[in-house]
Each structure stands twice: as C-alpha cells, then as structure tokens.
Design a protein around this motif. Structure first.
Motif, PDB file in Angstrom:
ATOM      1  N   ALA A  51       0.826  -1.203   0.000  1.00 38.40           N
ATOM      2  CA  ALA A  51       0.000   0.000   0.000  1.00 38.40           C
ATOM      3  C   ALA A  51       0.863   1.258   0.000  1.00 38.40           C
ATOM      4  CB  ALA A  51      -0.929  -0.001   1.208  1.00 38.40           C
ATOM      5  N   TRP A  52       1.985   1.197   0.707  1.00 36.85           N
ATOM      6  CA  TRP A  52       2.857   2.360   0.847  1.00 36.85           C
ATOM      7  C   TRP A  52       4.059   2.305  -0.097  1.00 36.85           C
ATOM      8  CZ3 TRP A  52       1.493   6.728   2.985  1.00 36.85           C
ATOM      9  CH2 TRP A  52       0.477   6.721   3.948  1.00 36.85           C
ATOM     10  N   ALA A  53       4.008   1.426  -1.078  1.00 40.11           N
ATOM     11  CA  ALA A  53       5.172   1.233  -1.961  1.00 40.11           C
ATOM     12  C   ALA A  53       5.547   2.505  -2.710  1.00 40.11           C
ATOM     13  CB  ALA A  53       4.895   0.099  -2.953  1.00 40.11           C
ATOM     14  N   THR A  54       4.551   3.313  -3.072  1.00 38.17           N
ATOM     15  CA  THR A  54       4.859   4.544  -3.818  1.00 38.17           C
ATOM     16  C   THR A  54       5.176   5.709  -2.899  1.00 38.17           C
ATOM     17  OG1 THR A  54       2.561   5.318  -3.886  1.00 38.17           O
ATOM     18  CG2 THR A  54       3.276   3.807  -5.631  1.00 38.17           C
ATOM     19  N   ASN A 107      -7.833   2.710  -0.364  1.00 39.30           N
ATOM     20  CA  ASN A 107      -8.490   1.445   0.024  1.00 39.30           C
ATOM     21  C   ASN A 107      -8.252   1.147   1.505  1.00 39.30           C
ATOM     22  OD1 ASN A 107      -9.530   0.445  -2.651  1.00 39.30           O
ATOM     23  ND2 ASN A 107      -7.374   0.746  -3.164  1.00 39.30           N
ATOM     24  N   ALA A 108      -8.301   2.205   2.306  1.00 38.76           N
ATOM     25  CA  ALA A 108      -8.027   2.036   3.735  1.00 38.76           C
ATOM     26  C   ALA A 108      -9.089   1.188   4.428  1.00 38.76           C
ATOM     27  CB  ALA A 108      -7.930   3.410   4.410  1.00 38.76           C
ATOM     28  N   VAL A 109     -10.347   1.308   4.017  1.00 33.80           N
ATOM     29  CA  VAL A 109     -11.395   0.531   4.687  1.00 33.80           C
ATOM     30  C   VAL A 109     -11.246  -0.968   4.430  1.00 33.80           C
ATOM     31  CG1 VAL A 109     -13.882   0.049   4.730  1.00 33.80           C
ATOM     32  CG2 VAL A 109     -13.058   2.399   4.960  1.00 33.80           C
ATOM     33  N   PRO A 110     -11.042  -1.428   3.175  1.00 37.11           N
ATOM     34  CA  PRO A 110     -10.776  -2.862   2.999  1.00 37.11           C
ATOM     35  C   PRO A 110      -9.559  -3.331   3.794  1.00 37.11           C
ATOM     36  CG  PRO A 110     -11.280  -1.860   0.889  1.00 37.11           C
ATOM     37  CD  PRO A 110     -11.175  -0.736   1.877  1.00 37.11           C
ATOM     38  N   VAL A 155      -6.000  -3.555  -1.861  1.00 38.40           N
ATOM     39  CA  VAL A 155      -5.012  -2.789  -1.095  1.00 38.40           C
ATOM     40  C   VAL A 155      -3.630  -2.973  -1.703  1.00 38.40           C
ATOM     41  CG1 VAL A 155      -3.900  -2.508   1.157  1.00 38.40           C
ATOM     42  CG2 VAL A 155      -6.366  -2.968   1.026  1.00 38.40           C
ATOM     43  N   SER A 156      -3.260  -4.220  -1.966  1.00 33.69           N
ATOM     44  CA  SER A 156      -1.908  -4.531  -2.455  1.00 33.69           C
ATOM     45  C   SER A 156      -1.653  -3.969  -3.849  1.00 33.69           C
ATOM     46  CB  SER A 156      -1.695  -6.048  -2.454  1.00 33.69           C
ATOM     47  OG  SER A 156      -1.769  -6.569  -1.146  1.00 33.69           O
ATOM     48  N   THR A 157      -2.691  -3.938  -4.670  1.00 36.10           N
ATOM     49  CA  THR A 157      -2.520  -3.424  -6.040  1.00 36.10           C
ATOM     50  C   THR A 157      -2.769  -1.922  -6.101  1.00 36.10           C
ATOM     51  OG1 THR A 157      -4.827  -3.940  -6.577  1.00 36.10           O
ATOM     52  CG2 THR A 157      -3.172  -5.631  -7.073  1.00 36.10           C
ATOM     53  N   ARG A 158      -3.093  -1.336  -4.952  1.00 40.39           N
ATOM     54  CA  ARG A 158      -3.421   0.102  -4.893  1.00 40.39           C
ATOM     55  C   ARG A 158      -4.478   0.434  -5.957  1.00 40.39           C
ATOM     56  NH1 ARG A 158       1.800  -0.613  -4.617  1.00 40.39           N
ATOM     57  NH2 ARG A 158       2.172   0.050  -6.775  1.00 40.39           N
TER      58      ARG A 158
END
Length: 634
Positions: free
Chosen positions: A546-549, A558-561, A619-622
């Motif tokens: 999620a924070w990769a960028t 996508n904070a809620v999921p 989340v992982s794919t933003r």
C-alpha cells in the motif's frame, strides 16, 4: 440474557485474561475475586431492574423539549431515565477505577469495563454515562488541581455530568474547520483560580447528553480556536484549544452561583436509534444568558460570550481531547458489541422456541417417493435448521469475539497504568494500533449480527413486537460517531501501523505469532494456527504494498478494505487464543460452553477469515477504481 453474558464474562475475565492476578499489584491489593464478583453482581442487578425493563419505553418516548415562560427550552425525559441514572451514580461505578482518596474503588479498568457491559446490553439508549467518566478522566490527566477538585470530582460523585463538544454544523468530522472562537476575558484573564478565563462564541452539533436535568450541572468540554495576533482564526488545527464550559457557573468550592452560563439549547436531533439519549445543537455565547464573569474572580468580565476555562496549554486542545476520544472509541466498540450480543441472545431464544418447517428427509426416504419433506411430520424448531445455526454461529463469533477484544484492550489500559515500564510501553503501543479496530470492527460486524437476528425472526423481526429491530437501529450509529469508519481506517493505515517505525505493528505481530506457536502444538488447532499465520503474512505484505509509492493518496484509497482485513486477522487471533484457553480448562470439550466456543472459533476460521484475500487484493494493487471515478460518472 444476563446469565449467558455473566458466564461469558467469567470465562473471559478469569480463565482467559486471568484478571485475578491483578490483585497482586499494589494498586489493586485490597481486591479479590470476591470483590470483583460483587461489582459484577451489583451491575447485573441494576441493569436488570433499572435499565432492561425500560429499553423500549425510552425508544418510544424519546427526549422532547418544553418552552419555559422565559422562552428557553427545557428537555423532558421519562422518569425511568432519572431513576436509572441515579441508581448507576449511587453504585459508585462512575469512579470505580479512581483513587480511594477521591471516593473511588481503585478497581482494575478491566473489571469496570466488564461491569459496564451489563448496562450496554440492557439499554444502550439509557446508557452507562460513558461521556461523564471520559470527561472526568481527561480532567484528571490534563486539568489543574482545582479543575480536578471542582469539575472532575463532582462528575465522579454523580452530582454533575459531562459532554464532549467537537463537531460543528458546517465542519462535521473535520476538526480543522472548527469555527468556535475563544478570546481572553479581559485584562488579568489568566488570574482566575479555575483556569485562564475565556469567552466562547460558536455552535456545536451532535452533542450527546448536551442538555437535560438528570444532574444539577453539565460540564461541557469544548474545542475552540484562539485567534492569532492578527485577530484571525489560525487555519488548521494549530489554534484549537480545550475549555471547560459549565452549563451553570460555579465557584471555587464547586457550589452553583445561581447564574446560567451563556450555553443555550438550540434544538434536539431526532435519531434513528439511541433515542433515549438526548442529542443536541448547542449555541455558545449567542447572548441568550449574558454573564459578566465568574463569581469570585475579581475581574470585570466585560466581554460577551460563554465563560470557559482553558484546559492545558493554548493550542493543545486536540492533544488533550484525544485522551477522551480514544477512551470513547473503545467505549463505542463495547456499546456495539453489547448490542450485537443482545440481538444474539434474543434470536437464540426465539430460535429455540419457534416451530417452523420440517427437516429434509434422508436420501433413502426421498428415493421411496416421499419427497424432500414429510408434510405429516410435526414441525421442528428454528434452531434445528442448518441455516439458522449458521446465523447464530455468526452472531456468536462476532459478539463474543468483539467482547474478548474489548476486554483485552481494557487489560492493556491496566497494564499501561500499573505494569513495569517496559510492559506499560508495550501496552501503550498495542492500544494505539488496536483502538481503531476495537471501535470499528464491532461497529460493523455486530451490526451485521443484529441484521442476522432480524433475519432469524423473519417477518416478526421487522416489527416492534420484538426487540431486535431496535438493537439494529441503535447499533447503526456506532459506525458513525467518535470517528467514522473511514476515519478509523485512515488512522490505522495512515498513522498507527507506521508510528514509531512500525513498532506497534511489529509488537502486535509478535503477540499473534506467540499464539500461533502455542496452537501449532495442539493437533486440533494446528490448521487454524497455519491459517492465522498466513493471514498475518498477507496483512504485512499488503501494508508494504500500500505504501510502496510513498503517496498517501495511493495507500489510503483502500483504507477501509485494509481495516476490514486487519480486523478479521485480529479477531481470528483472539478466537484462536480463546480456543487455547478453552482446551486448557476442558481438554475433552465436554461442556456445552466449550463446544460453543470451539464451534464459534471454527466458524470464524472457515467462514470469515478467508474473506481477507479479496479485501487485501485491492489494497496490495493500490486499486484506483474508486479514487479515480469522475464525479459526473455517478
């Protein structure tokens, strides 16, 4: 209801959390299992006698206003509300965790939280005075000695009640847009014994218990901005400060002066649920009750506006208020939990007693031409149907799991205050990470439990003949107040899992892995332990992705999921730990309560934990589907 709840509390407190060991600490050394049980007994009795019988009454006879001869509004509540509040205050529970020398019991907060669960289950709408305790607790940390003596102690003893005044009609949850002003009350304003004295003007919205006559005074804690040197409000949150604004003015001895502060009730909000609790719009400093100054201050008080006393330093309003907000968020989690459990107990009773339908016949009977069901056979009770058991298990898994989580957080509060320095710091970090979950997870999933309770009742559940529709209406608020679902999610992913270099997240992961390692040694739990380990790994990987960028917009879209997956992982951990405690007490799983807990744990791992994959995928794919959707496309 109360007997089932009491059995669950006893298991969680004494078998799982081992609350009896708290009496080994000096602060709690006067206590024992007997005193803890006595507090629970008293709470259970008051809840049963003064709260539960009137839950429907306060829903139907919601607060209303009457106009006094002078044109002001007065709130009218059912007499049962007064009697319930009086019984609660006289029990001493308002100050249960406070020091002996101020009239408290020095109870562990864990026991206090368990005791308050009875009131929340009996009638959340009448309530357990959560805001009064939170208000007073804030003042005990951030107030001056005299503010503690005059305001906090009179809240703890039940004479006065308290509120928190944050939101405004134009700002909602955006505290940076607070427009209420506070200006020094003339020369020498800092010399008032009750604290630097200011004049406040502004409007506050959604103030629970903002006006009533249940107590002789109401202590409002109000966020307001102090103007900068140019006389203008400072943008953002930097200028926000916190003030004590009593409804009625008082002297330094805590006596009412007989003069009203300029705090006026503008109206009541008429709500979907929680109807027994007044919810108000308050006007501060509109001139309805003009006042010259605090009695005994010796100052001219020439300004206009409501009189307020500064708490802490100027500009530290949010820092101070978060002490109360975090406590309130865990309290809301408990409220949501108990509404979920109240619905569960009601639908379980209904399912055990309501005849409905017939069982599906065996394949041999169907082959003999008797069809899927034998219409001549007697009806069976609802609970004998597999789908009804599914809905009951879901409610049990959500409600009892959430209760365990909230009591675990309560134990962390005790650890933070009475543990070793290292243990206290760990408890602080764990609470930081778990607070958004303790508030949001029960408010979402125990609401779903209430929906399932209605479903089990069928058409009757949609009527007011049964209480489950009220439980759902009452619970729907909990995803909104004290920080909406989206705010909790952004707090979790945007702050809590990152704070102090991710130390809190790592600490929680260590606790979860500890449970996994113990469960791997138990054959019947090994598969569940591996599933939890896998879920934890997925959450960790999604957090990094999620924070990769490094862009908050990418991560928080996508904070809620993320929060849903995180919460489900935490609850799976809680259930696995509860299973270990169950087997330690009853290795053969011979007791019905043990069968129930093990079944709820298995349900959660089989039906709920697998959901996290879909949540974490976006989340992982933003995934930007939501963030990039143009307005006109809607």
């Amino acid at each position: 209801m109360t007997s089932s709840l009491r059995h669950t509390l006893d298991f969680l407190l004494y078998q799982w959390l081992e609350a009896e060991t708290l009496q080994q600490r000096s602060r709690f050394s006067d206590h024992s299992r007997e005193t803890f049980d006595a507090v629970l007994d008293t709470s259970e009795r008051i809840a049963r006698e003064k709260y539960a019988p009137f839950n429907r009454l306060v829903d139907l006879e919601e607060p209303r206003t009457e106009t006094e001869p002078d044109g002001t509004l007065r709130v009218v509540l059912p007499q049962a509300t007064y009697e319930a509040r009086r019984a609660y205050a006289e029990s001493g529970l308002l100050s249960a965790a406070q020091d002996y020398d101020i009239g408290g019991m020095q109870l562990p907060y864990t026991v206090e939280a368990a005791a308050n669960s009875f009131f929340a289950a009996a009638s959340i709408s009448i309530g357990s005075n959560l805001l009064t305790s939170g208000n007073a607790n804030l003042l005990m940390v951030h107030g001056t000695d005299l503010q503690k003596q005059v305001f906090a102690l009179n809240e703890f003893n039940g004479r006065w009640s308290g509120t928190m005044c944050l939101s405004e009609p134009q700002a909602g949850s955006s505290l940076s847009d607070v427009a209420t002003r506070a200006v020094p009350d003339g020369e020498g304003f800092e010399a008032d014994p009750l604290g630097p004295r200011y004049r406040l003007k502004g409007n506050k919205m959604w103030i629970s218990s903002g006006d009533h006559e249940l107590t002789e005074n109401i202590v409002h804690l109000v966020l307001a901005k102090i103007p900068g040197p140019d006389g203008k409000l400072i943008p953002g949150v930097k200028g926000i400060s916190l003030f004590i604004v009593p409804k009625k003015l008082v002297d330094t001895e805590g006596h009412l002066t007989g003069e009203r502060n300029d705090v006026a009730l503008a109206g009541l909000n008429h709500k979907l649920g929680w109807r027994g609790t007044t919810n108000t719009l308050l006007n501060f400093g509109e001139g309805k009750y003009p006042v010259r100054g605090a009695a005994g201050a010796g100052l001219d008080g020439a300004g206009s506006g409501a009189i307020g006393y500064l708490v802490g330093k100027p500009g530290d309003g949010l820092k101070c208020m978060f002490h109360m907000m975090n406590e309130a968020r865990i309290g809301i989690g408990m409220a949501a939990t108990m509404l979920g459990l109240a619905g569960y107990y009601a639908s379980l009773d209904y399912a055990k007693n309501r005849p409905q339908g017939r069982p599906i016949q065996s394949s041999s009977a169907s082959a003999a031409g008797k069809g899927g069901k034998d219409a001549s056979a007697p009806q069976v009770r609802l609970i004998e149907h597999a789908d009804i058991k599914r809905m009951l298990l879901a409610q049990k898994a959500y409600g009892e799991g959430a209760l365990a989580l909230n009591l675990y957080c309560a134990l962390l509060v005790d650890e933070q205050h009475t543990g070793t320095p290292e243990a206290a710091d760990e408890a602080r970090l764990l609470l930081e990470v778990l607070t958004p979950i303790a508030k949001s997870w029960p408010s979402e999933w125990c609401l779903e439990a209430n929906s399932l309770a209605i479903q089990i009742h069928g058409g009757y559940g949609y009527t007011r003949d049964f209480p489950v529709e009220q439980y759902w209406r009452d619970n729907r608020l909990n995803m909104i107040h004290e920080g909406t679902h989206g705010i909790q999610a952004m707090d979790l992913l945007g702050r809590k899992v990152l704070m102090e270099g991710g130390k809190g997240l790592a600490l929680l992961a260590g606790r979860i892995n500890g449970t996994v390692q113990r469960a791997l040694q138990v054959p019947r739990l090994a598969a569940h332990a591996n599933a939890l380990a896998g879920a934890l790994q997925q959450v960790g990987a999604a957090t990094k992705a999620a924070w990769a960028t490094g862009e908050p917009g990418d991560a928080l879209a996508n904070a809620v999921p993320y929060m849903q997956a995180f919460g489900h992982t935490v609850l799976a951990w809680v259930w696995l730990d509860l299973a270990l405690a169950t087997l330690a007490k009853d290795a053969a799983v011979a007791q019905p309560a043990s069968v129930g807990r093990m079944g709820a744990m298995q349900f959660f791992f089989h039906y709920e934990l697998p959901k996290i994959g879909a949540w974490l995928q976006v989340v992982s794919t933003r995934d930007a589907t939501c963030a990039q959707m143009p307005e006109d496309a809607f």
